[in-house]
Design a protein around this motif. Structure first.
Motif, PDB file in Angstrom:
ATOM      1  N   ALA A  54     -32.803   0.026 -37.058  1.00 50.15           N
ATOM      2  CA  ALA A  54     -32.884  -0.969 -38.694  1.00 50.15           C
ATOM      3  C   ALA A  54     -33.906  -2.267 -38.599  1.00 50.15           C
ATOM      4  O   ALA A  54     -33.822  -2.845 -39.570  1.00 50.15           O
ATOM      5  CB  ALA A  54     -31.521  -1.764 -38.900  1.00 50.15           C
ATOM      6  N   THR A  55     -34.973  -2.067 -37.756  1.00 52.38           N
ATOM      7  CA  THR A  55     -35.902  -3.070 -37.630  1.00 52.38           C
ATOM      8  C   THR A  55     -36.982  -2.553 -37.353  1.00 52.38           C
ATOM      9  O   THR A  55     -37.078  -1.701 -36.239  1.00 52.38           O
ATOM     10  CB  THR A  55     -35.268  -4.558 -37.083  1.00 52.38           C
ATOM     11  N   LYS A  56     -38.273  -3.227 -37.247  1.00 55.16           N
ATOM     12  CA  LYS A  56     -39.345  -2.767 -36.925  1.00 55.16           C
ATOM     13  C   LYS A  56     -39.716  -3.891 -35.698  1.00 55.16           C
ATOM     14  O   LYS A  56     -40.511  -3.743 -34.878  1.00 55.16           O
ATOM     15  CB  LYS A  56     -40.578  -3.245 -37.965  1.00 55.16           C
ATOM     16  N   ALA A  57     -38.799  -4.983 -35.570  1.00 54.80           N
ATOM     17  CA  ALA A  57     -38.991  -5.889 -34.447  1.00 54.80           C
ATOM     18  C   ALA A  57     -38.565  -5.096 -33.120  1.00 54.80           C
ATOM     19  O   ALA A  57     -37.758  -4.378 -33.009  1.00 54.80           O
ATOM     20  CB  ALA A  57     -38.184  -7.159 -34.599  1.00 54.80           C
ATOM     21  N   PRO A  58     -39.242  -5.555 -32.028  1.00 53.10           N
ATOM     22  CA  PRO A  58     -38.767  -5.154 -30.618  1.00 53.10           C
ATOM     23  C   PRO A  58     -37.434  -5.433 -30.339  1.00 53.10           C
ATOM     24  O   PRO A  58     -36.997  -6.596 -30.812  1.00 53.10           O
ATOM     25  CB  PRO A  58     -39.902  -5.803 -29.887  1.00 53.10           C
ATOM     26  N   VAL A  59     -36.558  -4.807 -29.823  1.00 58.65           N
ATOM     27  CA  VAL A  59     -35.095  -4.929 -29.475  1.00 58.65           C
ATOM     28  C   VAL A  59     -35.013  -4.425 -27.911  1.00 58.65           C
ATOM     29  O   VAL A  59     -35.317  -3.679 -27.407  1.00 58.65           O
ATOM     30  CB  VAL A  59     -34.095  -4.074 -30.436  1.00 58.65           C
ATOM     31  N   VAL A  60     -34.052  -5.444 -27.271  1.00 59.09           N
ATOM     32  CA  VAL A  60     -33.711  -5.341 -25.962  1.00 59.09           C
ATOM     33  C   VAL A  60     -32.049  -5.355 -25.910  1.00 59.09           C
ATOM     34  O   VAL A  60     -31.749  -6.242 -26.591  1.00 59.09           O
ATOM     35  CB  VAL A  60     -34.440  -6.406 -25.022  1.00 59.09           C
ATOM     36  N   GLY A  61     -31.674  -4.516 -25.085  1.00 59.24           N
ATOM     37  CA  GLY A  61     -30.308  -4.594 -25.067  1.00 59.24           C
ATOM     38  C   GLY A  61     -29.803  -5.605 -23.889  1.00 59.24           C
ATOM     39  O   GLY A  61     -30.575  -5.251 -22.811  1.00 59.24           O
ATOM     40  N   VAL A  62     -28.573  -6.262 -23.873  1.00 64.85           N
ATOM     41  CA  VAL A  62     -28.190  -7.138 -22.882  1.00 64.85           C
ATOM     42  C   VAL A  62     -26.848  -6.751 -22.686  1.00 64.85           C
ATOM     43  O   VAL A  62     -26.041  -7.088 -23.181  1.00 64.85           O
ATOM     44  CB  VAL A  62     -28.091  -8.473 -23.063  1.00 64.85           C
ATOM     45  N   ALA A  63     -26.853  -5.856 -21.488  1.00 67.32           N
ATOM     46  CA  ALA A  63     -25.537  -5.240 -21.286  1.00 67.32           C
ATOM     47  C   ALA A  63     -24.476  -6.193 -20.311  1.00 67.32           C
ATOM     48  O   ALA A  63     -25.285  -6.444 -19.276  1.00 67.32           O
ATOM     49  CB  ALA A  63     -25.785  -3.822 -20.710  1.00 67.32           C
ATOM     50  N   ILE A  64     -23.364  -6.167 -20.680  1.00 70.28           N
ATOM     51  CA  ILE A  64     -22.445  -6.864 -19.781  1.00 70.28           C
ATOM     52  C   ILE A  64     -21.730  -5.646 -18.973  1.00 70.28           C
ATOM     53  O   ILE A  64     -21.099  -4.759 -19.744  1.00 70.28           O
ATOM     54  CB  ILE A  64     -21.446  -7.829 -20.427  1.00 70.28           C
ATOM     55  N   THR A  65     -21.777  -5.797 -17.589  1.00 67.97           N
ATOM     56  CA  THR A  65     -21.490  -4.369 -16.907  1.00 67.97           C
ATOM     57  C   THR A  65     -20.472  -4.620 -15.988  1.00 67.97           C
ATOM     58  O   THR A  65     -20.028  -5.758 -15.348  1.00 67.97           O
ATOM     59  CB  THR A  65     -22.742  -3.722 -16.411  1.00 67.97           C
ATOM     60  N   THR A  66     -19.908  -3.466 -15.246  1.00 62.85           N
ATOM     61  CA  THR A  66     -18.818  -3.541 -14.517  1.00 62.85           C
ATOM     62  C   THR A  66     -19.238  -2.306 -13.383  1.00 62.85           C
ATOM     63  O   THR A  66     -20.202  -1.459 -13.734  1.00 62.85           O
ATOM     64  CB  THR A  66     -17.507  -3.494 -14.776  1.00 62.85           C
ATOM     65  N   VAL A  67     -18.792  -2.124 -11.929  1.00 58.33           N
ATOM     66  CA  VAL A  67     -18.906  -1.351 -11.107  1.00 58.33           C
ATOM     67  C   VAL A  67     -18.122  -0.246 -11.538  1.00 58.33           C
ATOM     68  O   VAL A  67     -18.385   1.009 -11.496  1.00 58.33           O
ATOM     69  CB  VAL A  67     -18.593  -1.786  -9.692  1.00 58.33           C
ATOM     70  N   SER A  68     -16.821  -0.526 -11.777  1.00 56.67           N
ATOM     71  CA  SER A  68     -15.997   0.621 -12.350  1.00 56.67           C
ATOM     72  C   SER A  68     -16.105   1.000 -13.642  1.00 56.67           C
ATOM     73  O   SER A  68     -16.575   0.116 -14.465  1.00 56.67           O
ATOM     74  CB  SER A  68     -14.659   0.144 -11.994  1.00 56.67           C
ATOM     75  N   MET A  69     -15.604   2.196 -14.172  1.00 51.38           N
ATOM     76  CA  MET A  69     -15.401   2.216 -15.727  1.00 51.38           C
ATOM     77  C   MET A  69     -14.321   1.665 -16.436  1.00 51.38           C
ATOM     78  O   MET A  69     -13.189   1.503 -15.939  1.00 51.38           O
ATOM     79  CB  MET A  69     -15.160   3.687 -16.062  1.00 51.38           C
ATOM     80  N   VAL A  70     -14.676   0.731 -17.250  1.00 51.93           N
ATOM     81  CA  VAL A  70     -13.391   0.079 -18.089  1.00 51.93           C
ATOM     82  C   VAL A  70     -13.752   0.295 -19.528  1.00 51.93           C
ATOM     83  O   VAL A  70     -14.681   0.020 -19.997  1.00 51.93           O
ATOM     84  CB  VAL A  70     -13.753  -1.420 -17.720  1.00 51.93           C
TER      85      VAL A  70
END
Length: 314
Positions: free
Chosen positions: A235-251
């Motif tokens: 939805a934008t022409k601007a550069p986008v970076v994802g900041v993922a909050i993550t875990t070792v196991s699947m939650v």
């Protein structure tokens, strides 16, 4: 930042929380602008919250400093009545609003950034869930198209999108991970400036995660997506970076008791450091000359921001 995270999480962890109560929480900071829009969908409604923290040379003050957008991406902060309490999927909203809170406190104490920071998310304590492999997702009462309408704005010169990214077999790291930069249908290299800031904030080697072309196409096209973390990029022409909050196991995103506050604080603190340096024009999300060259060589890729040859609506 942990203090802000704990206060925001406590505020949001309520059956009757609304975007207007979030606005009331920020009312003590008269110098910021907070807007709330209630949007109804076929599966319920949610309140979109948009906070503008002005910079000394920001566009809101007539200046030319770049504006950073920070999106708290999620389906909902709660899955009531099937789940009681705040869910893992809420982490994006908690991190984004904690950033807004911290920036406001800093502003009050005289530490004002060069440019504006626009923080956007939505508040839904009773969002539905949906089947997804390998674990169920949180759904949303509104469409992804509506989310992008209310969370993305043309003033944003770059965008960080914070999202819980725990329900997958791709990332097996606990903490915060960042994506390659996405711009107008191109998946570009990971920004070394952002890698540096991630390592400074976490005190660890930076974690990055892979994304595919499917991930940067719109929801609703029938393709598999890791999750919605890169949906703002359509939805934008601007550069986008994802900041993922993550875990070792699947939650699963609909799990309660699964929010790890130090990790949320790291995501918010990383976003703060990016905001400081980006609005001061000290860092870049992508190499502009290289982007110009890749478009010259291979043409535009913004078709990937659309539904392509299919007449599909989100």
């Amino acid at each position: 930042m942990l203090k802000q995270v704990l206060e925001i999480e406590e505020l949001l962890d309520a059956r009757f929380i609304t975007g207007f109560k979030v606005k009331q929480f920020f009312a003590k900071f008269s110098f910021i602008k907070v807007g709330v829009s209630t949007v109804k969908g076929v599966k319920g409604s949610t309140d979109f919250v948009r906070i503008v923290v002005p910079g000394t040379h920001g566009k809101s003050n007539g200046g030319q400093a770049p504006t950073l957008g920070v999106i708290g991406r999620l389906g909902g902060i709660g899955a009531r009545p099937s789940r009681i309490g705040i869910v893992s999927d809420s982490d994006g909203a908690v991190a984004a609003l904690s950033l807004a809170y911290k920036l406001s406190v800093m502003h009050e104490k005289g530490d004002v950034l060069a440019g504006d920071v626009i923080i956007a998310t939505h508040i839904c304590p009773d969002a539905p869930t949906q089947p997804h492999q390998p674990v169920d997702f949180m759904d949303s009462p509104v469409t992804m198209y509506q989310m992008n309408q209310y969370e993305i704005s043309t003033e944003m010169d770059a965008v960080l999108t914070i999202d819980t990214t725990k329900g997958n077999q791709i990332i097996n790291h606990k903490g915060v991970s960042i994506s390659p930069t996405v711009k107008e249908g191109y998946i570009l290299k990971v920004s070394y400036d952002l890698i540096r800031l991630a390592e400074v904030v976490t005190g660890k080697l930076a974690s990055t995660f892979p994304i595919t072309m499917q991930d940067i196409t719109p929801y609703g096209n029938g393709l598999y997506h890791l999750n919605s973390i890169l949906q703002p990029a359509v939805a934008t022409k601007a550069p986008v970076v994802g900041v993922a909050i993550t875990t070792v196991s699947m939650v699963p995103g609909c799990s309660t008791g699964a929010s790890h506050e130090p990790d949320i604080a790291d995501a918010a603190n990383f976003s703060l450091e990016v905001a400081k340096e980006f609005t001061a024009q000290k860092i870049s999300f992508y190499d502009q000359a290289e982007f110009k060259q890749i478009v010259k060589l291979y043409g535009p890729m913004n078709k990937l921001q659309t539904f392509g040859n299919e007449k599909v609506t989100d």
